[in-house]
Write an enzyme that holds these catalytic residues in place. Structure first.
Site, PDB file in Angstrom:
ATOM      1  N   GLY A  30      14.143 -32.847  15.597  1.00  0.00           N
ATOM      2  CA  GLY A  30      14.303 -32.451  15.159  1.00  0.00           C
ATOM      3  C   GLY A  30      15.063 -32.980  13.748  1.00  0.00           C
ATOM      4  O   GLY A  30      15.641 -33.859  13.959  1.00  0.00           O
ATOM      5  N   HIS A  31      15.989 -31.869  13.147  1.00  0.00           N
ATOM      6  CA  HIS A  31      16.944 -32.052  11.932  1.00  0.00           C
ATOM      7  C   HIS A  31      17.950 -32.441  12.957  1.00  0.00           C
ATOM      8  O   HIS A  31      18.808 -32.219  13.551  1.00  0.00           O
ATOM      9  CB  HIS A  31      17.049 -31.376  10.567  1.00  0.00           C
ATOM     10  N   GLY A  32      18.496 -33.695  12.067  1.00  0.00           N
ATOM     11  CA  GLY A  32      20.406 -34.204  12.793  1.00  0.00           C
ATOM     12  C   GLY A  32      19.731 -33.728  14.609  1.00  0.00           C
ATOM     13  O   GLY A  32      18.761 -35.096  14.747  1.00  0.00           O
TER      14      GLY A  32
ATOM     15  N   VAL B 227      19.532 -32.350  17.148  1.00  0.00           N
ATOM     16  CA  VAL B 227      19.227 -31.190  17.857  1.00  0.00           C
ATOM     17  C   VAL B 227      18.180 -31.586  18.947  1.00  0.00           C
ATOM     18  O   VAL B 227      18.534 -31.071  20.254  1.00  0.00           O
ATOM     19  CB  VAL B 227      18.701 -30.426  17.043  1.00  0.00           C
TER      20      VAL B 227
ATOM     21  N   ASP C 195      11.618 -28.560  16.165  1.00  0.00           N
ATOM     22  CA  ASP C 195      12.121 -27.675  15.663  1.00  0.00           C
ATOM     23  C   ASP C 195      11.334 -26.760  14.781  1.00  0.00           C
ATOM     24  O   ASP C 195      12.203 -25.371  14.699  1.00  0.00           O
ATOM     25  CB  ASP C 195      13.647 -28.220  15.201  1.00  0.00           C
TER      26      ASP C 195
END
Length: 139
Positions: free
Chosen positions: A7-9, A11, A64
């Site tokens: 997922g982004h970052g 997460v 995500d």
């Protein structure tokens, strides 16, 4: 069955930590990050670094957001390799259900269909539930 959270970052890393807090460690659970400045190719490289360690095994990549970069990178790989499934909607209930499924009865082709209870049950509204409880009490 192997699982990659993405997922982004951070997460996915944090989701893995939460899963381990609740259910313990899983050797077949991996997590990767997607940082600003990275692209589809760098995500694919991260996926393949994990997948190539166990080439003859099946992988479910849980991302995500549907159609976000982590999903799109995984989907491109899934088009090329039959041993990869991609599911979006990364959440604790989804991950715990997938990790605790009996894969002697489920394979990558029907794993998503086995999630019907999670798909219906993991998003709830307190106000709706409490309103329904009050109506049932009045009966």
């Amino acid at each position: 069955m192997n699982f990659i959270l993405s997922g982004h970052g951070n997460v996915a890393i944090e989701m893995k930590k939460s899963i381990e807090m609740i259910a313990g460690k899983y050797l077949n659970l991996h997590a990767i990050t997607f940082e600003p400045g990275e692209g589809i190719e760098s995500l694919q490289d991260k996926y393949l670094k994990i997948i190539n360690q166990s080439e003859n095994q099946q992988f479910i990549i849980i991302t995500d957001i549907f159609s976000g970069s982590p999903y799109n990178a995984a989907a491109i790989l899934a088009l090329k390799r039959r041993n990869i499934e991609v599911i979006s909607g990364l959440s604790l209930p989804l991950c715990l259900e997938l990790l605790n499924s009996d894969y002697s009865l489920i394979n990558i082709e029907n794993a998503f269909e086995q999630l019907d209870n999670v798909k219906l049950d993991f998003i709830k509204s307190f106000k709706s539930l409490s309103k329904n409880a009050c109506i049932e009490e009045d009966l």
